[in-house]
Design an enzyme around this catalytic site. Structure first.
Site, PDB file in Angstrom:
ATOM      1  N   ASN A 120       1.236  -1.176  -0.008  1.00 32.14           N
ATOM      2  CA  ASN A 120       0.135  -0.234  -0.062  1.00 32.14           C
ATOM      3  C   ASN A 120       1.059   1.104  -0.132  1.00 32.14           C
ATOM      4  O   ASN A 120       1.445   1.568   0.837  1.00 32.14           O
ATOM      5  CB  ASN A 120      -0.913   0.013   1.107  1.00 32.14           C
ATOM      6  N   ALA A 174      -8.222   1.219  -2.864  1.00 32.46           N
ATOM      7  CA  ALA A 174      -8.546   0.553  -1.472  1.00 32.46           C
ATOM      8  C   ALA A 174      -9.241  -0.696  -2.026  1.00 32.46           C
ATOM      9  O   ALA A 174      -9.933  -0.644  -2.840  1.00 32.46           O
ATOM     10  CB  ALA A 174      -9.650   1.380  -0.601  1.00 32.46           C
ATOM     11  N   ASP A 233      -2.440  -1.877   9.705  1.00 30.85           N
ATOM     12  CA  ASP A 233      -3.759  -2.761  10.130  1.00 30.85           C
ATOM     13  C   ASP A 233      -4.635  -2.736   9.017  1.00 30.85           C
ATOM     14  O   ASP A 233      -5.327  -3.964   8.887  1.00 30.85           O
ATOM     15  CB  ASP A 233      -4.111  -2.408  11.345  1.00 30.85           C
TER      16      ASP A 233
HETATM   17  C1  LIG Z   1      -3.444  10.247  28.109  1.00 29.08           C
HETATM   18  C2  LIG Z   1      -3.100   9.252  27.080  1.00 29.08           C
HETATM   19  C3  LIG Z   1      -4.023   8.029  27.057  1.00 29.08           C
HETATM   20  C4  LIG Z   1      -3.340   7.382  25.858  1.00 29.08           C
HETATM   21  C5  LIG Z   1      -4.233   5.998  25.763  1.00 29.08           C
HETATM   22  C6  LIG Z   1      -3.852   5.155  24.726  1.00 29.08           C
HETATM   23  C7  LIG Z   1      -4.741   4.049  24.503  1.00 29.08           C
HETATM   24  C8  LIG Z   1      -4.226   3.510  23.266  1.00 29.08           C
HETATM   25  C9  LIG Z   1      -4.899   2.053  22.979  1.00 29.08           C
HETATM   26  C10 LIG Z   1      -4.422   1.737  21.589  1.00 29.08           C
HETATM   27  C11 LIG Z   1      -5.138   0.572  21.038  1.00 29.08           C
HETATM   28  C12 LIG Z   1      -5.076   0.240  19.797  1.00 29.08           C
HETATM   29  C13 LIG Z   1      -5.883  -0.656  19.341  1.00 29.08           C
HETATM   30  C14 LIG Z   1      -5.624  -0.978  17.855  1.00 29.08           C
HETATM   31  C15 LIG Z   1      -6.530  -0.762  16.743  1.00 29.08           C
HETATM   32  C16 LIG Z   1      -6.598  -0.992  15.557  1.00 29.08           C
HETATM   33  O1  LIG Z   1      -7.112  -2.061  15.369  1.00 29.08           O
HETATM   34  C17 LIG Z   1      -6.705   0.079  14.651  1.00 29.08           C
HETATM   35  C18 LIG Z   1      -6.552  -0.187  13.308  1.00 29.08           C
HETATM   36  O2  LIG Z   1      -5.137   0.184  13.000  1.00 29.08           O
HETATM   37  N1  LIG Z   1      -6.463   1.361  15.308  1.00 29.08           N
HETATM   38  C19 LIG Z   1      -7.156   2.302  15.737  1.00 29.08           C
HETATM   39  O3  LIG Z   1      -8.550   1.888  15.468  1.00 29.08           O
HETATM   40  C20 LIG Z   1      -6.619   3.489  16.053  1.00 29.08           C
HETATM   41  C21 LIG Z   1      -6.956   3.645  17.599  1.00 29.08           C
HETATM   42  C22 LIG Z   1      -6.160   4.765  18.172  1.00 29.08           C
HETATM   43  C23 LIG Z   1      -6.567   5.129  19.410  1.00 29.08           C
HETATM   44  C24 LIG Z   1      -5.688   6.406  20.057  1.00 29.08           C
HETATM   45  C25 LIG Z   1      -6.416   6.862  21.207  1.00 29.08           C
HETATM   46  C26 LIG Z   1      -5.872   8.058  21.538  1.00 29.08           C
HETATM   47  C27 LIG Z   1      -6.381   8.457  22.860  1.00 29.08           C
HETATM   48  C28 LIG Z   1      -5.925   9.932  23.317  1.00 29.08           C
HETATM   49  C29 LIG Z   1      -6.685  10.331  24.533  1.00 29.08           C
HETATM   50  C30 LIG Z   1      -6.155  11.745  24.887  1.00 29.08           C
HETATM   51  C31 LIG Z   1      -6.879  12.187  26.048  1.00 29.08           C
HETATM   52  C32 LIG Z   1      -5.978  13.437  26.594  1.00 29.08           C
HETATM   53  C33 LIG Z   1      -6.833  14.153  27.488  1.00 29.08           C
HETATM   54  C34 LIG Z   1      -6.378  15.603  27.738  1.00 29.08           C
HETATM   55  N1  LIG Z   2      -3.408   2.296  -3.405  1.00 31.51           N
HETATM   56  C1  LIG Z   2      -4.456   2.625  -2.316  1.00 31.51           C
HETATM   57  N2  LIG Z   2      -4.903   3.846  -2.499  1.00 31.51           N
HETATM   58  C2  LIG Z   2      -5.761   4.245  -1.368  1.00 31.51           C
HETATM   59  N3  LIG Z   2      -6.040   3.620  -0.420  1.00 31.51           N
HETATM   60  C3  LIG Z   2      -5.587   2.249  -0.544  1.00 31.51           C
HETATM   61  C4  LIG Z   2      -4.611   1.894  -1.456  1.00 31.51           C
HETATM   62  N4  LIG Z   2      -4.147   0.593  -1.063  1.00 31.51           N
HETATM   63  C5  LIG Z   2      -4.637   0.344   0.272  1.00 31.51           C
HETATM   64  N5  LIG Z   2      -5.547   1.367   0.630  1.00 31.51           N
HETATM   65  C6  LIG Z   2      -6.301   1.421   1.960  1.00 31.51           C
HETATM   66  O1  LIG Z   2      -5.785   2.289   2.708  1.00 31.51           O
HETATM   67  C7  LIG Z   2      -6.096   2.024   4.111  1.00 31.51           C
HETATM   68  C8  LIG Z   2      -5.145   2.292   5.234  1.00 31.51           C
HETATM   69  O2  LIG Z   2      -3.872   1.471   4.656  1.00 31.51           O
HETATM   70  P1  LIG Z   2      -2.978   1.112   6.211  1.00 31.51           P
HETATM   71  O3  LIG Z   2      -3.574   0.126   6.868  1.00 31.51           O
HETATM   72  O4  LIG Z   2      -1.847   0.271   4.906  1.00 31.51           O
HETATM   73  O5  LIG Z   2      -2.256   2.292   6.694  1.00 31.51           O
HETATM   74  P2  LIG Z   2      -2.947   3.146   8.070  1.00 31.51           P
HETATM   75  O6  LIG Z   2      -4.619   3.118   7.997  1.00 31.51           O
HETATM   76  O7  LIG Z   2      -1.999   4.553   7.952  1.00 31.51           O
HETATM   77  O8  LIG Z   2      -2.583   2.378   9.092  1.00 31.51           O
HETATM   78  P3  LIG Z   2      -3.350   1.385  10.540  1.00 31.51           P
HETATM   79  O9  LIG Z   2      -4.174   0.906   9.657  1.00 31.51           O
HETATM   80  O10 LIG Z   2      -2.219   0.780  11.157  1.00 31.51           O
HETATM   81  O11 LIG Z   2      -3.667   2.480  11.268  1.00 31.51           O
HETATM   82  C9  LIG Z   2      -6.261   0.325   4.037  1.00 31.51           C
HETATM   83  O12 LIG Z   2      -7.625   0.336   4.728  1.00 31.51           O
HETATM   84  C10 LIG Z   2      -6.643   0.125   2.718  1.00 31.51           C
HETATM   85  O13 LIG Z   2      -7.783  -0.509   2.315  1.00 31.51           O
END
Ligand SMILES: CCCCCCCCCCCCC/C=C/[C@@H](O)[C@H](CO)NC(=O)CCCCCCCCCCCCCCC
Ligand SMILES: Nc1ncnc2c1ncn2[C@@H]1O[C@H](COP(=O)(O)OP(=O)(O)OP(=O)(O)O)[C@@H](O)[C@H]1O
Ligand SMILES: [Ca+2]
Length: 554
Positions: free
Chosen positions: A147, A182, A207
């Site tokens: 990608n 995509a 992911d």
């Molecule tokens: C104060 C700091 C707290 C930090 C807490 C961090 C918890 C992070 C947990 C991460 C879990 C990731 C699970 C993975 C999911 C993936 O299948 C998916 C695809 O890539 N990613 C997301 O959905 C992306 C999900 C990204 C989530 C990011 C969340 C960030 C939260 C920030 C909250 C800040 C509050 C601050 C208040 C002043």
């Molecule tokens: N050539 C393309 N142009 C646009 N979108 C694409 C292409 N190839 C793949 N994708 C889409 O891009 C999306 C995001 O890609 P990818 O998961 O690689 O990166 P990301 O979103 O930055 O990372 P993460 O999923 O770890 O948060 C995927 O859902 C995929 O379907």
């Protein structure tokens, strides 16, 4: 430990020092002859035994005869190797092997052995190659999807500069497809790709890209086996091809949680040595309609809202999640509904225990043999029909199902630190309505050593199946509404007025399914034990400081 019989033993030079080099079917070892004489009878404990080195054959990447006109390792300058027959450096071969560096990262290191006799040099190269050829779990041919737009848009560069050279060194042939849209990779895998040609599929991206590959492979496998994905009761067919992940995304949670790092070279080396890690997959349905599969996080409420908001900010790259995270945190919305689940039984541990899933995990191994037994005895769903469902109704800030730890650089221990990769369960985490400060305390604990489940407003269950119905879709509330003659819209605005004082906003969220937004809020989820395999081995235990050569019996 049982001694393996020696295949070869010679005196060879490494950087102009004489070593005794030995090879058996498991280990290549080389020992500085002078140092060994000095330390006879004295064991030296530490990172290395002085002057002694060894590499398991299964961690050798390749062996190559060295050309005469190659840079000298000592000086880095190009020079002709001296022609004197007495010169022990006249002929040489280089062994490329896995070296462990910082925290779960691997590196491709090398050592060059010199000898005076060309036939001896050839014998070594040939014998090591013969041993490598016996490692039948190694892939020879791979289908690679890149990608170019994932993460910081460096997928192509990462593959070309860091991965392709080591694949070619390991004599792996590849067909590379740079995606143009995509779902390009998913559709190609599902309908077009000639999968018989390959030993595995590799995705370069995050992911989301992994999810595409996984959907393509799982759906193709079900189609070919005549399994109806729309039926929740069907036992899905495991996929034959392993998947490799070269991390180049924003979260890279699946790579991080299965390898222990998000380093592309480490992932490439796990692919080359032919590692295999089974993984659970959740199927997500709405009534009789299949929606998606999930391997990491299924999140409603907080993580659904973070994702929905972050999709509008894709141009920001990985930082979008932090901006949307703060925004979602400040909006402090809660959601009402009913969660029902089938708890996992047997020796599957608990999300609150401190037992983490590591390489060769005994819980996952047990699940694998249980799976075989239940396949021979009766269908899983028959057994599950007799189980009783637990029903919880409430107001939640977040409903999360973590089928693996979901460890990632943002949260090194993950959403559920003790979740297992391949035990056939998912950890269902319910975060009930609480104050902003309490929720912040809970979130913060994802980044430190404190237990994020040790709050009165957090519950966690290890489950095999679960369902969620949002309040506004529940039958009885619909009946209540019809009976009282209130329309859905009026009903919602009435709740909003009621909750103005506490600062919480009851509303409708979306499910975040491994980073994709689901089109339905009422869902039914079932975990399928070990449906796919990755080129990974789970997270390795940190090495303890003991005699590192104890296993090098040669
Ligand atoms: C104060 C700091 C707290 C930090 C807490 C961090 C918890 C992070 C947990 C991460 C879990 C990731 C699970 C993975 C999911 C993936 O299948 C998916 C695809 O890539 N990613 C997301 O959905 C992306 C999900 C990204 C989530 C990011 C969340 C960030 C939260 C920030 C909250 C800040 C509050 C601050 C208040 C002043
Ligand atoms: N050539 C393309 N142009 C646009 N979108 C694409 C292409 N190839 C793949 N994708 C889409 O891009 C999306 C995001 O890609 P990818 O998961 O690689 O990166 P990301 O979103 O930055 O990372 P993460 O999923 O770890 O948060 C995927 O859902 C995929 O379907
Ligand atoms: Ca699991």
């Amino acid at each position: 430990m049982e001694k393996q019989s020696r295949l070869l033993c010679s005196e060879l030079c490494v950087q102009r020092r004489l070593y005794e080099v030995t090879l058996n079917c498991a280990i290549l070892a080389w020992k500085d002859i002078q140092i060994a004489k000095k330390h006879t009878g004295r064991a030296i404990y530490g990172a290395v035994k002085a002057g002694s080195y060894c590499v398991p054959v299964c961690e050798i990447i390749a062996v190559q005869e060295k050309d005469d006109d190659t840079p000298c390792k000592n000086t880095g300058k190009w020079q002709k190797v001296p022609q004197s027959p007495a010169d022990p450096c006249q002929h040489a071969f280089t062994v490329f092997y896995v070296e462990r560096t910082r925290q779960h990262c691997w590196w491709c290191s090398n050592v060059t052995f010199h000898c005076s006799d060309h036939s001896l040099c050839l014998l070594w190269v040939q014998t090591i190659r013969e041993q490598l050829a016996l490692l039948t779990n190694r892939p020879k041919s791979l289908l690679v999807y890149i990608n170019p737009y994932g993460g910081k848009q460096r997928g192509k560069q990462i593959y070309d500069h860091k991965v392709a050279p080591i694949f070619s060194r390991a004599s792996i042939s590849t067909d590379v497809i740079v995606t143009e849209r995509a779902n390009h990779a998913r559709d190609h895998l599902k309908t077009e790709a000639d999968l018989k040609k390959y030993d595995g599929v590799v995705c370069v991206g995050g992911d989301g890209m992994f999810s595409e590959i996984m959907h393509g492979l799982v759906s193709r496998t079900q189609q070919e086996a005549g399994v109806d994905e729309n039926s929740m009761e069907e036992t899905l067919m495991p996929c034959g091809l392993r998947i490799g992940i070269i991390p180049a995304g924003s979260t890279d949670c699946i790579c991080y949680a299965t390898v222990g790092s998000n380093d592309p070279v480490t992932s490439a080396l796990h692919i080359i040595v032919g590692d295999s890690q089974a993984m659970d997959i959740c199927s997500v349905h709405n009534e009789d309609r299949f929606l998606r599969y999930s391997v990491s996080l299924l999140g409603y409420g907080f993580y659904g809202d973070v994702l929905t908001d972050s999709e509008r900010k894709r141009w920001m790259g990985p930082a979008r999640y932090d901006i949307s995270g703060v925004k979602t945190f400040l909006s402090h919305r809660y959601y009402e509904g009913t969660v029902s689940f089938l708890p996992a039984e047997g020796n599957l541990g608990s999300p609150r225990d401190k037992m983490q899933c590591r390489t060769g995990c005994s819980v996952c191994r047990q699940s694998s043999s249980d799976k075989l037994v239940s396949k021979n005895e009766d269908s899983v769903s028959d057994a599950e029909c007799q189980d009783t469902w637990t029903v919880i109704r409430g107001k939640f800030l977040a409903i999360n199902a973590a089928s693996m730890s979901c460890a990632c650089p943002r949260s090194p221990k993950g959403l559920s630190p003790s979740a297992h990769l391949a035990d056939g369960t998912t950890d269902l985490i319910l975060v009930r309505k609480c104050s902003r400060l309490d929720f912040l305390r809970h979130l913060l604990r994802h980044t430190n050593k404190d237990d994020q489940f040790d709050h009165s407003f957090v519950e966690v269950y290890r489950v095999k199946q679960f369902r969620f119905t949002p309040r506004y879709q529940e039958c009885d509330s619909e009946v209540d509404l019809r009976e009282s003659g209130v329309t859905g819209k009026r009903f919602l605005s009435q709740i909003c007025r009621e909750h103005r004082a506490c600062g919480c906003m009851p509303s409708q969220s979306n499910w975040n399914c491994d980073g994709e937004i689901l089109p339905h809020t009422a869902i039914q989820v079932r975990v399928h034990c070990q449906l796919i395999k990755l080129f990974a081995r789970g997270i390795e235990e940190q090495q303890v400081f003991e005699d590192p050569y104890a296993h090098c019996a040669i």
